[in-house]
Design an enzyme around this catalytic site. Structure first.
Site, PDB file in Angstrom:
ATOM      1  N   ASP A 173       1.310  10.103 -13.491  1.00 20.31           N
ATOM      2  CA  ASP A 173       1.695   9.717 -14.912  1.00 20.31           C
ATOM      3  C   ASP A 173       1.354   8.246 -15.202  1.00 20.31           C
ATOM      4  O   ASP A 173       1.840   7.872 -16.325  1.00 20.31           O
ATOM      5  CB  ASP A 173       3.278  10.046 -15.035  1.00 20.31           C
ATOM      6  CG  ASP A 173       4.028   9.114 -13.707  1.00 20.31           C
ATOM      7  OD1 ASP A 173       3.397   8.974 -12.858  1.00 20.31           O
ATOM      8  OD2 ASP A 173       5.094   8.973 -14.036  1.00 20.31           O
ATOM      9  N   GLU A 200       6.536   1.328  -0.662  1.00 24.53           N
ATOM     10  CA  GLU A 200       5.377   0.441  -0.831  1.00 24.53           C
ATOM     11  C   GLU A 200       5.349  -0.426   0.578  1.00 24.53           C
ATOM     12  O   GLU A 200       4.722  -0.574   1.203  1.00 24.53           O
ATOM     13  CB  GLU A 200       5.131  -0.321  -1.968  1.00 24.53           C
ATOM     14  CG  GLU A 200       5.070   0.286  -3.401  1.00 24.53           C
ATOM     15  CD  GLU A 200       6.339   0.893  -3.766  1.00 24.53           C
ATOM     16  OE1 GLU A 200       7.325   0.852  -3.251  1.00 24.53           O
ATOM     17  OE2 GLU A 200       6.176   1.477  -5.021  1.00 24.53           O
TER      18      GLU A 200
END
Ligand code: UDP
Ligand code: MN
Length: 242
Positions: free
Chosen positions: A107, A190
């Protein structure tokens, strides 16, 4: 010769899936030597996604990696896209020998100039991401040519407070680190992955996008659409009016 760029894209079934992947595929079609790893959070691959991928003419893999039940049941923030990305890493370990990989959610919005930038990655590169958290930007801070820290609306004790779209990794660098993996820890995906790349320290980061002065990746989000009955029927990239 141009080394391959592996784009690891988690995706899942929802009304926006086909339009998101359409837009993203059209970006990737403008880039040379892309190998797109599209990994669905699903038990079975969605046939409309396979058809879309076939139509792009891109080199691709269509894999599945469902989120484990225990995380799916959990209330609150879930580790979205983690099993997909780890499946992508597994594919790279089994099939790739050189080039660079990048975690690119379905997205987001990518400037095609980003891909020429990340091809330069020798170890781990980082660069700004727009529309991130309340600060509107997530980026390494470079002052007078020197790295001085990270700008991000949510530092949260992270060693690498960066967005998923804000870094790329060399395949060879990953292959030298057989234990590198992404943790199922919402908000720390992350940081956990980058910390698992030992040895790797902030001093080893390569800064791209004109020393982090350009935004080439945007963490866009699409408004949720009504998941009505047609999702289970024909209206999934095809109308149901006969
Ligand atoms: N995703 C997934 N399963 C889920 C939710 C999300 O595979 O249950 C994928 C999604 O397609 C996207 C990535 O994981 O590529 C991150 O999810 P999302 O865009 O919802 O996260 P946000 O942008 O809100 O951080
Ligand atoms: Mn997203």
């Amino acid at each position: 010769t141009l080394e391959p760029l592996y784009i690891i894209t988690p995706t899942y079934r929802r009304p926006e899936q086909i339009p998101e992947l359409t837009r993203m595929s059209h970006t990737l079609m403008l880039v040379k030597n892309i190998h797109w790893l599209v990994i669905e959070d699903a038990a079975v691959a969605t046939k409309q996604v396979t058809r879309l991928l076939e139509r792009t003419g891109l080199k691709f893999e269509h894999l599945t990696a469902p989120m484990p039940e225990k995380y799916k049941q959990k209330k609150g923030a879930k580790p979205r896209g983690v099993s997909n990305r780890n499946r992508g890493l597994q594919w790279i370990r089994a099939n790739a020998t050189n080039g660079v990989f990048y975690f690119a959610d379905d997205d987001n919005t990518y400037d095609i100039a980003l891909f020429d930038e990340i091809r330069k990655t020798k170890r781990v590169s980082m660069f700004p991401v727009g529309l991130c958290t309340k600060f509107g930007l997530s980026s390494p801070i470079i002052k007078n040519g020197k790295f001085v820290g990270f700008y991000d609306g949510w530092i949260a004790g992270r060693k690498f407070p960066v967005d998923m779209a804000g870094f790329a990794v060399s395949v060879k660098f990953l292959l030298q680190r057989p234990n590198a993996t992404m943790p199922f820890k919402a908000g720390y995906e992350e940081d956990g992955f980058l910390k698992s790349l030992v040895p790797f320290e902030p001093k080893d980061i390569e800064f791209l996008a004109d020393n982090c002065t350009k935004v080439l990746a945007w963490h866009t989000q699409t408004k949720k659409n009504e998941p009505s009955a047609p999702l289970n029927m024909k209206l999934y990239g095809e109308t149901n009016l006969v």
